[in-house]
Design a protein around this motif. Structure first.
Motif, PDB file in Angstrom:
ATOM      1  N   LEU A  36      -2.850   8.447  -3.839  1.00  0.00           N
ATOM      2  CA  LEU A  36      -3.783   7.840  -2.891  1.00  0.00           C
ATOM      3  C   LEU A  36      -4.890   8.827  -2.537  1.00  0.00           C
ATOM      4  O   LEU A  36      -6.060   8.449  -2.415  1.00  0.00           O
ATOM      5  CB  LEU A  36      -3.022   7.401  -1.643  1.00  0.00           C
ATOM      6  N   LYS A  46      -5.051   3.262   5.742  1.00  0.00           N
ATOM      7  CA  LYS A  46      -5.562   4.209   4.754  1.00  0.00           C
ATOM      8  C   LYS A  46      -6.683   5.060   5.349  1.00  0.00           C
ATOM      9  O   LYS A  46      -6.731   6.275   5.121  1.00  0.00           O
ATOM     10  CB  LYS A  46      -6.071   3.453   3.524  1.00  0.00           C
ATOM     11  N   LYS A  56      -4.123  -2.677   6.164  1.00  0.00           N
ATOM     12  CA  LYS A  56      -3.980  -1.703   5.080  1.00  0.00           C
ATOM     13  C   LYS A  56      -5.190  -0.771   5.015  1.00  0.00           C
ATOM     14  O   LYS A  56      -5.050   0.438   4.817  1.00  0.00           O
ATOM     15  CB  LYS A  56      -3.778  -2.445   3.748  1.00  0.00           C
ATOM     16  N   SER A  57      -6.385  -1.338   5.197  1.00  0.00           N
ATOM     17  CA  SER A  57      -7.597  -0.512   5.191  1.00  0.00           C
ATOM     18  C   SER A  57      -7.618   0.437   6.382  1.00  0.00           C
ATOM     19  O   SER A  57      -8.028   1.602   6.263  1.00  0.00           O
ATOM     20  CB  SER A  57      -8.845  -1.401   5.208  1.00  0.00           C
ATOM     21  N   ILE A  64       0.893  -1.147   0.000  1.00  0.00           N
ATOM     22  CA  ILE A  64       0.000   0.000   0.000  1.00  0.00           C
ATOM     23  C   ILE A  64       0.938   1.205   0.000  1.00  0.00           C
ATOM     24  O   ILE A  64       1.997   1.162   0.652  1.00  0.00           O
ATOM     25  CB  ILE A  64      -0.928  -0.001   1.251  1.00  0.00           C
TER      26      ILE A  64
END
Length: 293
Positions: A89, A145, A141-142, A11
């Motif tokens: 991103l 983010k 990762k979620s 990511i």
């Protein structure tokens, strides 16, 4: 001096601790955006000709164009948690989130002091991103983010109220000009693509398009295009069983030797070594083997 940033978590977000040298090192810049939190010690943070005294809890905003470096006090070395991430991103999520990083360096205050009401919530989110990327629990990762997006929303609201309407309009106009160019590159990067193709599609001169990329993104068209292709190659390597040749042409490279050379110089690993290290299939298989023991 330009630094090449690679992302280690599949990511485009990194989190790391850093203690600056007590001697002043050369200023640098990089294509990623960066947010730093001082967690101990003291020192000085340099942005071009600007200097900021650093204390615990201070937060620093760094874009992808401004030269910068930090230095520790000799008797009380400073330590930071830094978050750096790919600007795309935010662009893919909501382009206005990039506005706090599109500052005019001469007039922008890079420091949010620990005394600011904004420092505590920003510091907590920086710590959360660090913890998620360090622990790598399910869904990390979620979570990382999500925390980064929340952090950038707070920055957007903070700077939108502190800038003049004229300066805010200038920045939003810039993004409106750049968005069609970026959308076109992202749509066609898997094809043979030249700066003249973008210029023709936008009815602008090649020199004007080149200037927009350099001025607004801090990197030239070829660097931006290469980043898109490398990231697509990384995605294909870890999420499919395609051959290296198919990954090469599927991500927009026109030559297998140049693909291997550029991938290795950018990522630090050959395409096959990268697949072996980060492949989803490899990770799942290793997990099954561990559970069967």
């Amino acid at each position: 001096m330009r630094l090449n940033i690679t992302y280690e978590n599949n990511i485009p977000i990194n989190a790391f601790r850093w203690t600056p040298n007590e001697k002043l090192e050369p200023l640098h810049f990089h294509s990623s955006l960066e947010i730093g939190l001082c967690i101990s010690g003291s020192g000085i943070f340099y942005f071009g000709e600007k200097q900021y005294r650093v204390g615990v809890g201070d937060i620093f905003i760094v874009n992808n164009r401004e030269l910068h470096i930090a230095k520790s006090d000799e008797c009380n070395p400073s330590t930071y948690i830094f978050i750096n991430f790919d600007p795309r991103l935010l662009l893919d999520e909501e382009e206005s989130l990039l506005l706090p990083f599109a500052y005019n360096s001469d007039y922008f205050d890079n420091r949010i002091t620990s005394a600011s009401p904004l420092a505590a919530p920003l510091g907590a989110l920086i710590g959360q991103i660090w913890n998620e990327l360090d622990a790598k629990e399910d869904g990390y990762k979620s979570m990382a983010k999500s925390a980064l997006l929340e952090l950038c929303v707070l920055l957007l609201r903070h700077y939108s109220t502190s800038m003049s309407k004229l300066e805010w309009k200038r920045m939003t106009d810039t993004f409106r000009r750049m968005r069609p160019a970026l959308a076109l590159v992202e749509d066609r990067f898997r094809e043979p693509l030249e700066l003249t193709d973008i210029a023709d599609a936008l009815l602008l001169s090649p020199s004007r398009v080149s200037h927009l990329f350099q001025q607004e993104l801090g990197r030239c068209f070829k660097e931006y295009l290469l980043d898109l292709r490398i990231n697509e190659a990384k995605r294909l390597l870890i999420s499919t069983n395609l051959s290296a040749a198919d990954v090469c042409f599927g991500s927009g490279f026109q030559s297998i030797p140049s693909f291997y050379r550029l991938f290795k110089s950018t990522v630090g690993l050959s395409p096959l070594d990268y697949r072996n290290k980060f492949s989803v299939h490899e990770i799942i298989e290793n997990t099954k083997q561990e559970l069967s023991r």
